[in-house]
Design a protein around this motif. Structure first.
Motif, mmCIF file in Angstrom:
data_model
loop_
_atom_site.group_PDB
_atom_site.id
_atom_site.type_symbol
_atom_site.label_atom_id
_atom_site.label_comp_id
_atom_site.label_asym_id
_atom_site.label_seq_id
_atom_site.Cartn_x
_atom_site.Cartn_y
_atom_site.Cartn_z
ATOM 1 N N VAL A 140 0.966 -1.144 -0.084
ATOM 2 C CA VAL A 140 -0.224 -0.109 0.070
ATOM 3 C C VAL A 140 0.820 1.087 0.026
ATOM 4 O O VAL A 140 1.609 1.395 0.828
ATOM 5 C CB VAL A 140 -0.855 0.119 1.280
ATOM 6 C CG1 VAL A 140 -1.873 1.293 1.011
ATOM 7 C CG2 VAL A 140 -1.910 -1.251 1.174
ATOM 8 N N ASN A 141 0.838 2.120 -0.918
ATOM 9 C CA ASN A 141 1.474 3.226 -1.238
ATOM 10 C C ASN A 141 0.490 4.496 -0.600
ATOM 11 O O ASN A 141 -0.534 4.668 -1.168
ATOM 12 C CB ASN A 141 1.748 3.588 -2.594
ATOM 13 C CG ASN A 141 2.914 2.717 -3.121
ATOM 14 O OD1 ASN A 141 3.681 2.164 -2.336
ATOM 15 N ND2 ASN A 141 2.784 2.168 -4.322
ATOM 16 N N VAL A 142 1.165 5.144 0.380
ATOM 17 C CA VAL A 142 0.233 6.252 0.789
ATOM 18 C C VAL A 142 0.560 7.634 -0.052
ATOM 19 O O VAL A 142 1.725 8.272 -0.195
ATOM 20 C CB VAL A 142 0.629 6.599 2.288
ATOM 21 C CG1 VAL A 142 -0.154 7.774 2.861
ATOM 22 C CG2 VAL A 142 0.465 5.328 3.382
ATOM 23 N N CYS A 183 -1.039 -4.348 -5.255
ATOM 24 C CA CYS A 183 -0.345 -3.008 -4.973
ATOM 25 C C CYS A 183 -1.441 -1.997 -5.282
ATOM 26 O O CYS A 183 -2.111 -1.907 -6.094
ATOM 27 C CB CYS A 183 0.727 -2.785 -5.700
ATOM 28 S SG CYS A 183 1.611 -1.130 -5.459
ATOM 29 N N ASN A 184 -1.652 -1.307 -4.114
ATOM 30 C CA ASN A 184 -2.852 0.073 -4.227
ATOM 31 C C ASN A 184 -2.367 1.118 -3.604
ATOM 32 O O ASN A 184 -1.124 0.977 -2.801
ATOM 33 C CB ASN A 184 -3.981 -0.570 -3.640
ATOM 34 C CG ASN A 184 -4.495 -1.681 -4.159
ATOM 35 O OD1 ASN A 184 -5.483 -1.758 -5.154
ATOM 36 N ND2 ASN A 184 -4.274 -2.993 -3.613
ATOM 37 N N THR A 185 -3.114 2.281 -3.916
ATOM 38 C CA THR A 185 -2.536 3.552 -3.260
ATOM 39 C C THR A 185 -3.893 4.051 -2.381
ATOM 40 O O THR A 185 -4.998 3.939 -2.748
ATOM 41 C CB THR A 185 -2.662 4.634 -4.354
ATOM 42 O OG1 THR A 185 -1.635 4.174 -5.462
ATOM 43 C CG2 THR A 185 -2.302 5.967 -3.901
ATOM 44 N N VAL A 186 -3.330 4.541 -1.113
ATOM 45 C CA VAL A 186 -4.488 5.359 -0.509
ATOM 46 C C VAL A 186 -4.040 6.758 -0.597
ATOM 47 O O VAL A 186 -2.841 7.306 -0.273
ATOM 48 C CB VAL A 186 -4.390 4.770 1.080
ATOM 49 C CG1 VAL A 186 -5.280 5.700 1.934
ATOM 50 C CG2 VAL A 186 -5.067 3.333 1.166
ATOM 51 N N GLU A 239 -5.456 0.169 -7.595
ATOM 52 C CA GLU A 239 -6.441 1.202 -7.529
ATOM 53 C C GLU A 239 -5.966 2.204 -6.591
ATOM 54 O O GLU A 239 -4.932 2.062 -5.891
ATOM 55 C CB GLU A 239 -7.744 0.252 -6.841
ATOM 56 C CG GLU A 239 -8.400 -0.613 -7.633
ATOM 57 C CD GLU A 239 -8.973 0.052 -8.904
ATOM 58 O OE1 GLU A 239 -9.204 1.126 -8.850
ATOM 59 O OE2 GLU A 239 -9.495 -0.857 -9.831
ATOM 60 N N THR A 240 -6.750 3.193 -6.444
ATOM 61 C CA THR A 240 -6.554 4.511 -5.642
ATOM 62 C C THR A 240 -7.885 4.601 -4.707
ATOM 63 O O THR A 240 -9.086 4.653 -5.223
ATOM 64 C CB THR A 240 -6.357 5.736 -6.352
ATOM 65 O OG1 THR A 240 -5.121 5.600 -7.177
ATOM 66 C CG2 THR A 240 -5.908 6.864 -5.313
#
Length: 251
Positions: A140-142, A183-186, A239-240
């Motif tokens: 998870v990428n912040v 792998c996703n973004t928040v 996704e974001t």
């Protein structure tokens, strides 16, 4: 939703702020949490103590994520001690309000991107081979709502670094998908962390909130909840998740 109890989670920049709360929530879910930090060992020890006092498992690990050899050494050590890392949360960043007056625009840009973006790149590259081999992994990428908004001059480097996180997410999501590695973004808006009162006067806070449809900042716990969602849900990747009180409505 997947049970993540027993997984090893590495949270970069976890000695304070949002990273601290993400570490606490992962520990509550039963993860062994690696509390990464670069400079504030005392803060990291406090987070570890907080987790262990609540019955969780955590260890501090000092590593500057912009230092490539140090990142590889960290993952090698965690592989040897715990059998590797299952969950990676790329949260480490430079506070955009703490620029030294002596730094030029180019120096500041390089420094921000080295931590905020290059750091996430290096940790993800170090994470992926073993995760794909084990056929399990979660990144998870912040990012930030500022990735989507025109930046004032002093925030350009920060906004660019956070926009770059979305490129990392797409690349590693594509690479990992056949191996059950997601792998996703928040992308949070304003977060009510312990530093918000140091940065904003009550009047400035009210002004900032007036631009948020929900008229308030988000709690770190609310943001951490959004981080845990794609960790627990193995069908979400690339996704974001926008969580910003309505500051930015994604299509």
């Amino acid at each position: 939703m997947e049970n993540i109890a027993g997984k090893t989670a590495l949270v970069t920049g976890a000695s304070q702020g949002l990273g601290r709360v993400i570490a606490l929530e992962l520990a509550k879910a039963g993860c062994r949490v690696i509390v990464n930090y670069a400079n504030h060992s005392g803060n990291a020890e406090k987070v570890v103590a907080e987790i262990t006092a609540a019955g969780g498992t955590a260890e501090p690990f000092r590593c500057d994520v912009s230092d490539e050899p140090a990142v590889h050494a960290m993952f090698a050590a965690l592989e040897e001690r715990f059998g590797g890392v299952d969950i990676l949360v790329n949260n480490a960043r430079i506070d955009p309000w703490r620029r030294e007056a002596s730094m030029s625009e180019g120096e500041w840009f390089d420094r921000v991107l080295s931590i905020n973006l290059k750091g996430a790149l290096l940790t993800s590259f170090a994470f992926m081979p073993k995760a794909m081999e084990r056929r399990y992994g979660r990144i998870v990428n912040v990012s930030s709502v500022r990735a989507f908004r025109a930046a004032e001059p002093n925030m350009i480097a920060y906004g660019v670094s956070k926009l770059g996180m979305h490129g990392l997410t797409r690349a590693f999501a594509e690479q990992g998908a056949p191996f059950n590695v997601t792998c996703n973004t928040v992308a949070p808006g304003m977060i009510l962390s312990e530093n918000i009162a140091k940065r904003l006067t009550p009047e400035k806070y009210a002004e900032e909130c007036s631009a948020i449809p929900m008229r308030r900042g988000g709690t770190a716990e609310e943001i951490a909840d959004a981080v845990l969602f794609p960790i627990r849900n193995g069908y979400v990747t690339g996704e974001t998740i926008n969580i910003n009180g309505g500051m930015y409505y994604a299509p």
